[in-house]
Write an enzyme that holds these catalytic residues in place. Structure first.
Site, PDB file in Angstrom:
ATOM      1  N   ARG A   1      40.313  -6.737  -6.626  1.00 51.02           N
ATOM      2  CA  ARG A   1      41.004  -6.764  -5.335  1.00 51.02           C
ATOM      3  C   ARG A   1      40.051  -7.289  -4.267  1.00 51.02           C
ATOM      4  O   ARG A   1      38.857  -7.435  -4.519  1.00 51.02           O
ATOM      5  CB  ARG A   1      41.534  -5.363  -4.979  1.00 51.02           C
ATOM      6  CG  ARG A   1      40.468  -4.284  -5.212  1.00 51.02           C
ATOM      7  CD  ARG A   1      40.536  -3.157  -4.282  1.00 51.02           C
ATOM      8  NE  ARG A   1      40.284  -3.575  -2.914  1.00 51.02           N
ATOM      9  CZ  ARG A   1      39.080  -3.851  -2.432  1.00 51.02           C
ATOM     10  NH1 ARG A   1      37.990  -3.797  -3.156  1.00 51.02           N
ATOM     11  NH2 ARG A   1      38.933  -4.216  -1.163  1.00 51.02           N
ATOM     12  N   GLY A   2      40.624  -7.507  -3.055  1.00 51.54           N
ATOM     13  CA  GLY A   2      39.820  -8.117  -1.996  1.00 51.54           C
ATOM     14  C   GLY A   2      40.051  -9.623  -2.054  1.00 51.54           C
ATOM     15  O   GLY A   2      40.066 -10.219  -3.145  1.00 51.54           O
ATOM     16  N   ALA A   3      40.261 -10.237  -0.881  1.00 54.85           N
ATOM     17  CA  ALA A   3      40.707 -11.634  -0.832  1.00 54.85           C
ATOM     18  C   ALA A   3      39.808 -12.604  -1.627  1.00 54.85           C
ATOM     19  O   ALA A   3      40.301 -13.329  -2.506  1.00 54.85           O
ATOM     20  CB  ALA A   3      40.850 -12.072   0.629  1.00 54.85           C
TER      21      ALA A   3
ATOM     22  N   ARG B   1      49.880 -11.641  -5.808  1.00 52.95           N
ATOM     23  CA  ARG B   1      49.836 -10.943  -4.508  1.00 52.95           C
ATOM     24  C   ARG B   1      50.010 -12.016  -3.429  1.00 52.95           C
ATOM     25  O   ARG B   1      49.382 -13.077  -3.516  1.00 52.95           O
ATOM     26  CB  ARG B   1      48.499 -10.194  -4.308  1.00 52.95           C
ATOM     27  CG  ARG B   1      48.278  -9.082  -5.341  1.00 52.95           C
ATOM     28  CD  ARG B   1      47.090  -8.221  -4.962  1.00 52.95           C
ATOM     29  NE  ARG B   1      47.386  -7.296  -3.878  1.00 52.95           N
ATOM     30  CZ  ARG B   1      46.466  -6.580  -3.212  1.00 52.95           C
ATOM     31  NH1 ARG B   1      45.188  -6.718  -3.516  1.00 52.95           N
ATOM     32  NH2 ARG B   1      46.803  -5.760  -2.248  1.00 52.95           N
TER      33      ARG B   1
ATOM     34  N   ASP C   1      42.395 -10.923   5.017  1.00 55.61           N
ATOM     35  CA  ASP C   1      43.109 -11.499   3.872  1.00 55.61           C
ATOM     36  C   ASP C   1      43.638 -12.883   4.209  1.00 55.61           C
ATOM     37  O   ASP C   1      43.817 -13.725   3.318  1.00 55.61           O
ATOM     38  CB  ASP C   1      44.216 -10.555   3.417  1.00 55.61           C
ATOM     39  CG  ASP C   1      43.581  -9.345   2.749  1.00 55.61           C
ATOM     40  OD1 ASP C   1      43.206  -8.408   3.459  1.00 55.61           O
ATOM     41  OD2 ASP C   1      43.391  -9.385   1.516  1.00 55.61           O
TER      42      ASP C   1
ATOM     43  N   ASN D   1      44.888  -8.103   7.660  1.00 52.45           N
ATOM     44  CA  ASN D   1      43.902  -7.328   6.885  1.00 52.45           C
ATOM     45  C   ASN D   1      44.537  -5.992   6.531  1.00 52.45           C
ATOM     46  O   ASN D   1      45.689  -5.719   6.902  1.00 52.45           O
ATOM     47  CB  ASN D   1      42.596  -7.154   7.688  1.00 52.45           C
ATOM     48  CG  ASN D   1      41.470  -6.604   6.828  1.00 52.45           C
ATOM     49  OD1 ASN D   1      41.180  -7.140   5.761  1.00 52.45           O
ATOM     50  ND2 ASN D   1      40.865  -5.505   7.247  1.00 52.45           N
ATOM     51  N   LYS D   2      43.810  -5.168   5.840  1.00 53.53           N
ATOM     52  CA  LYS D   2      44.326  -3.889   5.349  1.00 53.53           C
ATOM     53  C   LYS D   2      45.034  -3.098   6.444  1.00 53.53           C
ATOM     54  O   LYS D   2      44.561  -3.053   7.581  1.00 53.53           O
ATOM     55  CB  LYS D   2      43.152  -3.087   4.765  1.00 53.53           C
ATOM     56  CG  LYS D   2      43.501  -1.750   4.168  1.00 53.53           C
ATOM     57  CD  LYS D   2      44.595  -1.810   3.133  1.00 53.53           C
ATOM     58  CE  LYS D   2      44.293  -2.714   1.976  1.00 53.53           C
ATOM     59  NZ  LYS D   2      45.475  -2.934   1.094  1.00 53.53           N
TER      60      LYS D   2
HETATM   61  O1  MRU Z   1      44.642  -4.424  -1.012  1.00 50.64           O
HETATM   62  P1  MRU Z   1      43.208  -4.847  -1.067  1.00 50.64           P
HETATM   63  O2  MRU Z   1      42.288  -3.751  -1.466  1.00 50.64           O
HETATM   64  O3  MRU Z   1      43.025  -6.099  -1.895  1.00 50.64           O
HETATM   65  O4  MRU Z   1      42.870  -5.237   0.425  1.00 50.64           O
HETATM   66  C1  MRU Z   1      41.621  -5.804   0.720  1.00 50.64           C
HETATM   67  C2  MRU Z   1      41.384  -5.986   2.167  1.00 50.64           C
HETATM   68  O5  MRU Z   1      42.248  -5.795   2.991  1.00 50.64           O
HETATM   69  C3  MRU Z   1      40.052  -6.526   2.575  1.00 50.64           C
HETATM   70  O6  MRU Z   1      39.712  -6.054   3.830  1.00 50.64           O
HETATM   71  C4  MRU Z   1      40.127  -8.052   2.623  1.00 50.64           C
HETATM   72  O7  MRU Z   1      40.583  -8.564   1.398  1.00 50.64           O
HETATM   73  C5  MRU Z   1      38.843  -8.670   2.970  1.00 50.64           C
HETATM   74  S1  MRU Z   1      37.650  -8.296   1.735  1.00 50.64           S
HETATM   75  C6  MRU Z   1      36.389  -9.178   1.656  1.00 50.64           C
END
Ligand code: MRU
Length: 337
Positions: free
Chosen positions: A44-46, A84, A234, A244-245
């Site tokens: 996970r994470g962009a 996603r 993201d 973002n989250k």
């Molecule tokens: O749902 P996730 O855990 O994939 O969400 C991730 C985030 O929102 C991060 O803040 C974002 O991807 C940036 S990470 C380098």
């Protein structure tokens, strides 16, 4: 520690659903299993899902040969691309590797390795540039930046990229420079990436930190408990609006109220000039179950419905600046992307 890599014809990743209790390597050998891993947030994470998507296309080229059955190959690639919707990195990296996959599986793999290496270099650059920017903005807003308290959300460390991270790379660099008083991650309901993953990474780097429940963030900002808020992204739209989250927007409102710099840290691969503004960003809804239960334990009566946007959009007017691997864009000074 690398969050994921290509090892002997497969993708190996730290299974993030198991952290922090267990550090387990998950070996993914099929496109269907890779898509499932992305959907359940094992990776996970962009930037990390961008790299996973790139390797997924290389895997698709090897397993579902486009020259033999183009339909099966196209379906496999589409399933990766659509796993996603919010982080632009996934679709972007799939689209980047696709033309090479039509040439050969080897060319696709070479491009995927290149993407992995670029993301790693980007993290190092963001850490340095971000730390300089934080020190400058904190010095301007609350005096000498020698003991910085940085609030953050979700997980933006090496687990969310390949190594080091985005916002958490900045926090790590501040720590390495000896100017981090403490990091204040919010736990990040419903999947607790802040509580499970960011605290894990902060502990590994030996950085001082205290964990907050999400709703404490804005109040603690109003009380003067943090000097800066650092988040990842993201997708950054052309006008600077940032997805973002979920919970990032609340922190931005709290930071604006408290006159605390609010900084987005993201690689250029997350900047999407084809999306004009935040309104056009698709926000993933992950369904009721993640809200009504925590790690398999019900926290609401059976049958409770829930709304579960995984991300929110912070309008550019609430963002002090964007730090990428190539530049700093000072929205607070009227700069544009
Ligand atoms: O749902 P996730 O855990 O994939 O969400 C991730 C985030 O929102 C991060 O803040 C974002 O991807 C940036 S990470 C380098």
């Amino acid at each position: 520690m690398r969050s994921l890599d290509w090892v002997n014809e497969a993708v190996e990743m730290v299974d993030q659903t198991k952290l922090p209790q267990t550090i387990e390597t998950l070996r993914v050998e099929t496109v269907a299993d890779l898509v499932a891993a992305i959907k359940r947030l094992s990776v996970r994470g962009a930037p990390a899902i961008g790299v996973a998507g790139a390797y997924g296309v290389a895997m698709a080229a090897a397993l579902h040969r486009p020259d033999v059955d183009r339909g099966a190959f196209d379906a496999a690639v589409a399933s990766i691309r659509d796993a996603r919707p919010t982080a632009v990195n996934l679709a972007r990296m799939v689209d980047r590797v696709l033309p090479l996959a039509l040439e050969s599986a080897e060319s696709a793999l070479t491009e995927a390795h290149k993407i992995r290496d670029e993301e790693l270099q980007a993290s190092i650059a963001m850490g340095d540039r971000g730390a300089d920017t934080v020190i400058e903005l904190v010095a301007a807003s609350s005096g000498p930046a020698e003991a910085i308290r940085a609030m953050t959300i979700c997980n933006t460390g090496g687990l969310a990229t390949v190594e080091r991270g985005t916002a958490l790379a900045v926090i790590q660099t501040l720590h390495e420079r000896g100017v981090l008083a403490e990091a204040l991650p919010v736990e990040t309901r419903p999947l607790l990436q802040g509580g499970r993953l960011t605290t894990f990474e902060l502990q590994q780097m030996g950085a001082p930190h205290r964990l907050l429940v999400d709703s404490a963030g804005p109040f603690l900002l109003a009380q003067g408990a943090a000097d800066v808020v650092l988040i990842g992204a993201d997708r950054v739209a052309a006008n600077g609006d940032t997805a973002n989250k979920i919970g990032s927007f609340s922190l931005a409102l709290g930071a604006a109220h408290a006159n605390v710099p609010f900084i987005v840290v993201a690689p250029e691969s997350t900047v999407d000039m084809a999306t004009a503004s935040g309104e056009a960003i698709e926000i993933e809804d992950r369904g009721a179950e993640e809200v009504a239960s925590v790690r398999g334990v019900a926290v609401a009566p059976n049958g409770t419905d829930a709304v579960n946007p995984a991300f929110d959009v912070t309008p550019v007017g609430l963002i002090s600046c964007l730090v990428t691997d190539k530049r700093v864009v000072r929205f607070d000074k009227g700069e544009v992307l």
